[in-house]
Enzyme design. Structure first.
Site, short mmCIF file in Angstrom:
data_model
loop_
_atom_site.label_atom_id
_atom_site.label_comp_id
_atom_site.label_asym_id
_atom_site.label_seq_id
_atom_site.Cartn_x
_atom_site.Cartn_y
_atom_site.Cartn_z
N GLU A 166 0.80 -1.22 0.00
CA GLU A 166 0.00 0.00 0.00
C GLU A 166 0.84 1.28 0.00
O GLU A 166 0.83 2.06 0.95
CB GLU A 166 -0.96 -0.01 1.18
CG GLU A 166 -1.98 -1.12 1.08
CD GLU A 166 -2.98 -1.17 2.22
OE1 GLU A 166 -3.96 -1.95 2.11
OE2 GLU A 166 -2.81 -0.42 3.20
N GLU A 255 -4.78 -8.37 -0.69
CA GLU A 255 -5.22 -8.11 0.68
C GLU A 255 -6.58 -7.44 0.71
O GLU A 255 -6.84 -6.49 -0.03
CB GLU A 255 -4.22 -7.21 1.43
CG GLU A 255 -4.60 -7.02 2.90
CD GLU A 255 -3.76 -5.96 3.60
OE1 GLU A 255 -2.51 -6.01 3.46
OE2 GLU A 255 -4.34 -5.07 4.26
#
Length: 416
Positions: A166, A255
């Site tokens: 991320e 995820e």
């Protein structure tokens, strides 16, 4: 049933009503399953183990996660962290090694480089934002490669390693711009000795991954385009540019937790949302893998006591029967409001169909299989009162079968 030669038996829709007559199931449009119309190759389903932030899976829990017997999830992907502190690397070995023994694939993602490779900078209102120093790109690539080699030396062959978890939601870890990611992929990722995942945007932000797809050298050094789906709307699941530019590359969802991390994973029918989310990830987004956040958590696929939750059952209806190497095949995706169906084929004559009914009412659903030689159907159902429960398979005749999808349920059919 018209056109099938004879009426076929219906699957029981659960316990008989306590009083009165059960309403007749409503009828949906046929689901047409086309084994010859192949779509993406499936790599698997799984979740994260992070031994620094929560305790490691126990030996029994490893078997529950990656085994495929009764009461097991059948996961085939394990995601582990690349700790910035090398002293913690050995903590991830035991679970990863057992996952591989049970047939799983292991991938790894870093949250931060080693501290000496980073610097702070001002990013908007964040005065202590962290980024990788631009003169440390080569050293960072070596750090990732060292982790790959460490795991290999300890019996764990990584399938792939990510550049950064991320990079566009990094208030608590390391920020990257899309330009920085492209530069690293162009100049440094080629030296990493395993497959490379990028960019793992937190919300499948296409403006972050578009530059990778539009840069020939960056794309050449990227093996898997990885994405997270936190808050991503279903209409943003398709990725036309990847379809145009991503030939030879893989597309993984690495995820998510869904729909939230605040409710119990056994809250029903909310947990049924997971079944729809997996369906849309495979059918609308055409991901090849679906990876949850923590495997064992109160909101995750495995309860803290090590047993499968209702959310876990939603994943297991795919993971236990749609195995690595299966291919998704064309099937009517939504034959009725709140009904979602998908189909997959494995070796030989094996076909798997997964049906999610989010509506309150039972649905009489006919499945028509093109050019089939299959002769038997097995099935398993999860609803309010049952979890991955085997049930009598519907009769298969003339290349079709009809089954009742109980209200608020998910059912897997195995045809052989």
């Amino acid at each position: 049933m018209l056109g099938a030669g004879a009426a076929l038996p219906l699957v029981a829709a659960g316990p008989a009503a306590a009083a009165g007559t059960r309403p007749a199931p409503r009828t949906a449009a046929d689901v047409i399953v086309s084994p010859a119309a192949e779509r993406q190759l499936i790599r698997g389903f799984g979740g994260m183990n992070h031994t620094v932030w929560i305790s490691d899976l126990t030996p029994e829990q490893r078997n529950t996660a990656f085994g495929n017997g009764e009461g097991q999830l059948g996961f085939t992907v394990l995601r582990i962290p690349v700790h910035e502190d090398r002293a913690n690397w050995s903590r991830e070995v035991a679970t990863a090694r057992r996952a591989i023994e049970l047939g799983a694939t292991v991938i790894a993602s870093p949250w931060n480089p080693p501290a000496h490779m980073t610097e702070t900078f001002v990013r908007g209102n964040q005065t202590n934002a962290r980024r990788l120093r631009h003169d440390m790109y080569g050293a960072y690539a070596q750090h990732l490669n060292d982790f790959h080699q460490f795991m290999r030396n300890n019996g764990v062959e990584l399938y792939a390693i990510s550049v950064q978890n991320e990079p566009d939601y990094a208030h608590d870890w390391t920020w990257w711009t899309s330009g920085e990611m492209v530069r690293f992929l162009r100049e440094n990722a080629g030296s990493i000795g395993t497959r490379v995942i990028a960019p793992e945007s937190f919300q499948y932000v296409k403006s972050f991954s578009d530059p990778i797809l539009n840069d020939a050298q960056a794309l050449a050094n990227t093996d898997i385009l990885g994405a997270h789906l936190y808050g991503t709307q279903f209409q943003n699941f398709p990725y036309p540019l990847f379809r145009q530019r991503g030939a030879g590359k893989e597309l993984w969802m690495t995820e998510v937790y869904y729909p939230n991390s605040s409710d119990s994973a056994d809250l029903w029918p909310q947990a049924l949302d997971v079944g729809e989310h997996v369906h849309r990830s495979l059918v609308d987004a055409e991901f090849q893998a679906y990876v949850w956040w923590y495997i064992r958590r109160g909101y995750g696929p495995m309860r803290e006591n090590g047993t499968i939750s209702k959310r876990g059952a939603g994943m297991a209806h795919f993971s236990k029967w749609v195995r690595p190497g299966h291919r998704r095949i064309e099937a009517t995706a939504q034959p009725a409001p709140n009904v979602y169906t998908s189909a997959y084929k494995g070796d030989g004559s094996r076909l798997v169909v997964v049906a999610v009914n989010k509506g309150d009412a039972a649905v009489s659903q006919r499945f028509v299989l093109e050019n089939t030689t299959r002769s038997s159907v097995l099935s398993w159902v999860t609803d309010a009162g049952r979890t991955l429960a085997a049930q009598p398979g519907p009769g298969l005749s003339g290349g079709s079968f009809t089954a009742v999808l109980p209200g608020r349920s998910i059912t897997t059919y195995l045809l052989q």
